[in-house]
Design an enzyme around this catalytic site. Sequence first.
Site, PDB file in Angstrom:
ATOM      1  N   THR A  40       0.843  -1.198   0.000  1.00 37.41           N
ATOM      2  CA  THR A  40       0.000   0.000   0.000  1.00 37.41           C
ATOM      3  C   THR A  40       0.876   1.244   0.000  1.00 37.41           C
ATOM      4  OG1 THR A  40      -0.203  -0.150   2.408  1.00 37.41           O
ATOM      5  CG2 THR A  40      -1.977  -1.153   1.101  1.00 37.41           C
TER       6      THR A  40
ATOM      7  N   VAL B   9       0.889   4.483   2.565  1.00 35.57           N
ATOM      8  CA  VAL B   9       1.434   5.045   3.806  1.00 35.57           C
ATOM      9  C   VAL B   9       2.211   3.979   4.575  1.00 35.57           C
ATOM     10  CG1 VAL B   9       0.850   6.119   6.028  1.00 35.57           C
ATOM     11  CG2 VAL B   9      -0.396   6.780   3.953  1.00 35.57           C
ATOM     12  N   CYS B  10       1.739   2.747   4.518  1.00 37.12           N
ATOM     13  CA  CYS B  10       2.324   1.653   5.314  1.00 37.12           C
ATOM     14  C   CYS B  10       3.835   1.499   5.127  1.00 37.12           C
ATOM     15  CB  CYS B  10       1.607   0.343   5.022  1.00 37.12           C
ATOM     16  SG  CYS B  10      -0.162   0.402   5.391  1.00 37.12           S
ATOM     17  N   PRO B  11       4.356   1.463   3.891  1.00 42.84           N
ATOM     18  CA  PRO B  11       5.807   1.274   3.778  1.00 42.84           C
ATOM     19  C   PRO B  11       6.609   2.431   4.378  1.00 42.84           C
ATOM     20  CG  PRO B  11       4.839   1.629   1.607  1.00 42.84           C
ATOM     21  CD  PRO B  11       3.707   1.473   2.579  1.00 42.84           C
TER      22      PRO B  11
ATOM     23  N   LEU C 228       6.646   1.594   8.156  1.00 39.99           N
ATOM     24  CA  LEU C 228       7.466   0.417   8.456  1.00 39.99           C
ATOM     25  C   LEU C 228       8.949   0.724   8.269  1.00 39.99           C
ATOM     26  CD1 LEU C 228       5.237  -2.396   6.952  1.00 39.99           C
ATOM     27  CD2 LEU C 228       5.422  -1.701   9.326  1.00 39.99           C
TER      28      LEU C 228
END
Length: 188
Positions: A45, A47-49, A52
């Site tokens: 997706t 924003v997720c990376p 993380l």
Amino acid sequence: MQPIINSLLPEFKVQAYRNGNFETVSHEDVKGKWAIFFFYPADFTFVCPTELADMAEKYEAFKAMGVEVYSVSTDTHFVHKAWHDASDTIRKIQYPMLADPTGVLSRGFGVYIEEAGLAYRGTFLVDPEGRIKIAEIQDNSIGRNADELLRKVEAAQFVASHDGEVCPAKWKKGVETLKPSIDLVGKI
């Protein structure tokens, strides 16, 4: 809604991807340790990376504080591996990426979105007694900041080891804390 602060870590047993291997992680693995559970909606997706990767950059700092980081999404451990293999950003992650396809963890922490089968962005700090000390849940369009989480973990660890002291707003390690008493009422 039941308050989650000071509630016990839910029981779970899930698969994870970490450093080229699949492993099983359960609530038993967390006992006696500080742990962060870092929920996000899905692999591959937007924003997720970024989040993380931010956590990956701070992972050594968390480990130095005795804190294990667990990222959690409702993807399978196979999808975590595929994302790790496909993305230079995700390849930097050294912490366990927990797979929660049944939603057992997401429901246990109160972040599961039933109609979507995904999790909200939830961040939880669990102390060595298995009690949740920090809980933050936000809309999936708003990213988080690992530096701020580091500060909060330092504060939680400080008050856990300094009975009777509390950390004021914007507290940072090494700065004076407060000792609540009748003498402070109305003086701050």
